[in-house]
Design a protein around this motif. Structure first.
Motif, PDB file in Angstrom:
ATOM      1  N   SER A  79       0.450  -1.221  -0.327  1.00  0.00           N
ATOM      2  CA  SER A  79       0.304  -0.449  -0.149  1.00  0.00           C
ATOM      3  C   SER A  79       0.557   0.857   0.119  1.00  0.00           C
ATOM      4  CB  SER A  79      -1.026  -0.102   1.534  1.00  0.00           C
ATOM      5  OG  SER A  79      -0.402   0.092   1.839  1.00  0.00           O
ATOM      6  N   SER A  80      -0.061   2.386  -0.089  1.00  0.00           N
ATOM      7  CA  SER A  80       1.490   3.573  -0.564  1.00  0.00           C
ATOM      8  C   SER A  80       1.185   3.686   1.438  1.00  0.00           C
ATOM      9  CB  SER A  80       0.315   5.239  -1.171  1.00  0.00           C
ATOM     10  OG  SER A  80      -0.835   4.922  -0.035  1.00  0.00           O
ATOM     11  N   GLU A  81       0.712   3.600   1.967  1.00  0.00           N
ATOM     12  CA  GLU A  81       1.168   3.795   3.023  1.00  0.00           C
ATOM     13  C   GLU A  81       2.426   3.216   3.494  1.00  0.00           C
ATOM     14  OE1 GLU A  81      -1.675   3.027   3.118  1.00  0.00           O
ATOM     15  OE2 GLU A  81      -2.500   4.843   2.679  1.00  0.00           O
ATOM     16  N   LEU A  82       2.583   1.757   3.090  1.00  0.00           N
ATOM     17  CA  LEU A  82       3.860   1.080   3.697  1.00  0.00           C
ATOM     18  C   LEU A  82       4.908   0.937   3.184  1.00  0.00           C
ATOM     19  CD1 LEU A  82       1.211  -1.357   5.142  1.00  0.00           C
ATOM     20  CD2 LEU A  82       2.200   0.375   6.440  1.00  0.00           C
ATOM     21  N   VAL A  83       5.321   2.566   2.586  1.00  0.00           N
ATOM     22  CA  VAL A  83       6.532   1.873   1.288  1.00  0.00           C
ATOM     23  C   VAL A  83       7.766   2.129   1.406  1.00  0.00           C
ATOM     24  CG1 VAL A  83       5.435   2.770  -0.619  1.00  0.00           C
ATOM     25  CG2 VAL A  83       6.206   4.721   0.659  1.00  0.00           C
ATOM     26  N   THR A  84       9.176   2.040   1.345  1.00  0.00           N
ATOM     27  CA  THR A  84       9.707   2.448   2.081  1.00  0.00           C
ATOM     28  C   THR A  84      10.710   4.212   1.533  1.00  0.00           C
ATOM     29  OG1 THR A  84      11.283   1.410   0.569  1.00  0.00           O
ATOM     30  CG2 THR A  84      10.724   0.264   2.073  1.00  0.00           C
TER      31      THR A  84
ATOM     32  N   VAL B 193       6.620  -2.558   4.861  1.00  0.00           N
ATOM     33  CA  VAL B 193       7.275  -2.187   5.976  1.00  0.00           C
ATOM     34  C   VAL B 193       6.604  -1.092   6.881  1.00  0.00           C
ATOM     35  CG1 VAL B 193       9.596  -0.087   7.030  1.00  0.00           C
ATOM     36  CG2 VAL B 193       9.595  -1.459   4.627  1.00  0.00           C
ATOM     37  N   LYS B 194       6.054  -1.708   8.353  1.00  0.00           N
ATOM     38  CA  LYS B 194       4.829  -1.537   9.184  1.00  0.00           C
ATOM     39  C   LYS B 194       5.850  -0.979  10.478  1.00  0.00           C
ATOM     40  CE  LYS B 194       0.440  -2.750  11.330  1.00  0.00           C
ATOM     41  NZ  LYS B 194      -0.388  -1.212  10.565  1.00  0.00           N
ATOM     42  N   SER B 195       6.694  -0.220  10.391  1.00  0.00           N
ATOM     43  CA  SER B 195       7.550   0.665  11.659  1.00  0.00           C
ATOM     44  C   SER B 195       6.886   1.882  11.662  1.00  0.00           C
ATOM     45  CB  SER B 195       8.769  -0.420  11.012  1.00  0.00           C
ATOM     46  OG  SER B 195       9.199   0.332  12.745  1.00  0.00           O
ATOM     47  N   LYS B 196       7.971   1.959  13.010  1.00  0.00           N
ATOM     48  CA  LYS B 196       7.816   3.620  13.304  1.00  0.00           C
ATOM     49  C   LYS B 196       8.990   4.642  12.878  1.00  0.00           C
ATOM     50  CE  LYS B 196       4.130   3.721  17.146  1.00  0.00           C
ATOM     51  NZ  LYS B 196       4.282   4.135  18.337  1.00  0.00           N
ATOM     52  N   GLN B 197      10.209   3.031  12.961  1.00  0.00           N
ATOM     53  CA  GLN B 197      11.768   3.290  12.823  1.00  0.00           C
ATOM     54  C   GLN B 197      11.285   3.645  10.673  1.00  0.00           C
ATOM     55  OE1 GLN B 197      14.531   2.831  14.551  1.00  0.00           O
ATOM     56  NE2 GLN B 197      15.992   3.714  12.721  1.00  0.00           N
TER      57      GLN B 197
ATOM     58  N   LEU C  33       9.108  -6.508   7.346  1.00  0.00           N
ATOM     59  CA  LEU C  33       7.767  -6.990   8.151  1.00  0.00           C
ATOM     60  C   LEU C  33       7.771  -8.503   7.728  1.00  0.00           C
ATOM     61  CD1 LEU C  33       5.242  -6.362   9.802  1.00  0.00           C
ATOM     62  CD2 LEU C  33       3.670  -6.280   8.256  1.00  0.00           C
ATOM     63  N   LEU C  34       7.625  -9.352   7.156  1.00  0.00           N
ATOM     64  CA  LEU C  34       7.746 -10.403   7.131  1.00  0.00           C
ATOM     65  C   LEU C  34       8.451 -10.821   7.917  1.00  0.00           C
ATOM     66  CD1 LEU C  34       5.653 -11.132   3.928  1.00  0.00           C
ATOM     67  CD2 LEU C  34       4.221 -11.484   6.466  1.00  0.00           C
ATOM     68  N   ASN C  35       9.673 -10.374   7.552  1.00  0.00           N
ATOM     69  CA  ASN C  35      11.053 -10.622   8.340  1.00  0.00           C
ATOM     70  C   ASN C  35      11.274 -11.032   9.619  1.00  0.00           C
ATOM     71  OD1 ASN C  35      14.534 -10.659   7.335  1.00  0.00           O
ATOM     72  ND2 ASN C  35      13.981 -10.279   9.715  1.00  0.00           N
ATOM     73  N   ASN C  36      10.556  -9.911  10.006  1.00  0.00           N
ATOM     74  CA  ASN C  36      10.359 -10.416  11.030  1.00  0.00           C
ATOM     75  C   ASN C  36       9.795 -11.105  12.411  1.00  0.00           C
ATOM     76  OD1 ASN C  36      11.827  -7.743  11.082  1.00  0.00           O
ATOM     77  ND2 ASN C  36      10.587  -6.457  11.330  1.00  0.00           N
ATOM     78  N   PHE C  37       8.691 -10.955  11.510  1.00  0.00           N
ATOM     79  CA  PHE C  37       7.783 -13.086  12.052  1.00  0.00           C
ATOM     80  C   PHE C  37       8.868 -13.923  11.882  1.00  0.00           C
ATOM     81  CE2 PHE C  37       4.353 -10.093  11.632  1.00  0.00           C
ATOM     82  CZ  PHE C  37       3.178 -10.710  12.088  1.00  0.00           C
TER      83      PHE C  37
END
Length: 354
Positions: free
Chosen positions: A60-65, A100-104, A165-169
């Motif tokens: 999605s547009s919200e989760l781009v790098t 990428v779903k992160s505050k960082q 994100l999936l890497n972190n799982f």
């Protein structure tokens, strides 16, 4: 072995064991490929390239790098033309989908000086995700895969490497959940696949993982083998792409320097993967001289990044024994444009990239 290769996966003929690695060149506008983007991919297709991966398409547009990244939307203009230009000379079109779903925000520096703090942050982010939020993530990936298939891509790579994100799982470092998603770190991948299994009959499904997060071992230890066993056991995955490193932790494993020899990961993995032929294995890491890749096994393939950035005819010249004419990567790191504060990709030896 450089030439004389073909493998058929779900009716899709891969003409070469050398692929153009998924790279985000920073040439997208509003989530769509520009003419420069299309030309960047097109010139790295054709003779000698089995799969050309379009890198880093966000769910999605919200989760781009970064702002110049492709993403899934209801206005995906130019993608069909991108597929056509990749495939018109025999190369299969591949699309890498990630999130990428992160505050960082993505770290520009090569090494994070606060690695412990970063680990704690990601552990908390993964642990704090509700089942409802995870269900939304799963649906986002399923929706994206279906859309990319409809646009014509023959290979879909699920990006579960480099701290995405999936890497972190999948990671024992970052996933400290105590529920079903912690007890089976691969469960989120399985659920993505299970929910759209009827859509996957005629496309190659690839999963990209980071094998080593902190240091590259010369031989697989028991923990690494156990991790690979869990990935190999996932039904519905046709290809496993091996990479290393976590982007916001240290980029040195993602982009190994000259200390690591040409194609070094083949030596690390060979004894493990040689008889595991139910899936195609794709290996990355300093593929700079195809004469040094001595492997005839059809289920083992190689992703090439920097060498094809420096010379888009790198593989073709290698096949035709024109090694003297290859413009070799000079390790200037110009292609790592984001770390250098640039908007799009550059190259120290090939200024005309697209």
């Amino acid at each position: 072995m450089i030439g004389n290769y073909e493998i058929n996966v779900k009716g899709n003929k891969i003409q070469s064991k050398y692929y153009f690695a998924p790279i985000n060149p920073g040439l997208a506008i509003n989530g769509n490929p520009t003419s420069q983007f299309i030309n960047f991919q097109k010139t790295r297709s054709g003779k000698g390239i089995g799969i050309n991966y379009v890198g880093n398409i966000s769910v999605s547009s919200e989760l781009v790098t970064n702002k110049n990244t492709l993403y899934i939307s209801n206005k995906m203009q130019g993608y069909k033309n991108l597929v056509f230009e990749i495939e018109k000379n025999g190369t299969l079109s591949g699309a890498q989908i990630g999130s990428v779903k992160s505050k960082q925000t993505p770290l520009r520096k090569w090494k994070n000086k606060n690695q412990d703090q970063y680990i704690a942050l990601v552990q908390n982010e993964i642990s704090s995700l509700s089942i409802s939020e995870i269900d939304t993530i799963i649906k986002d990936f399923q929706n994206g895969i279906i859309i990319l298939k409809k646009l014509g891509f023959k290979v879909i790579q699920i990006h579960a490497a480099h701290g995405y994100l999936l890497n972190n799982f999948l990671s024992k470092t970052f996933n400290v959940r105590t529920d079903i998603y912690g007890k089976d770190p691969t469960l989120i991948i399985k659920k993505i696949i299970d929910g759209i299994s009827n859509e996957l009959d005629d496309i190659i499904l690839d999963l990209r993982i980071s094998l080593f997060e902190n240091e590259i071992l010369t031989n697989l230890d028991s923990e690494s083998k156990e991790f690979l066993d869990s990935i190999y056991a996932i039904e519905g995955i046709d290809m496993i792409s091996i990479s290393n490193g976590i982007y916001n932790y240290s980029k040195h494993l993602i982009y190994p320097n000259q200390h690591y020899k040409n194609g070094f990961m083949l030596d690390v993995l060979f004894d493990y993967i040689i008889n595991k032929k139910q899936k195609v294995w794709n290996i990355s890491g300093n593929i700079k001289d195809l004469r040094l890749i001595n492997n005839n096994d059809k289920h083992i393939s190689f992703s090439i990044g920097r060498a094809l950035i420096a010379d888009d005819r790198f593989v073709e010249k290698s096949i035709n024994n024109k090694f003297y004419s290859i413009k070799h990567c000079n390790n200037s790191n110009y292609c790592h444009y984001y770390s250098r504060g640039k908007e799009s990709i550059e190259c120290g030896v090939n200024p005309k990239l697209y």
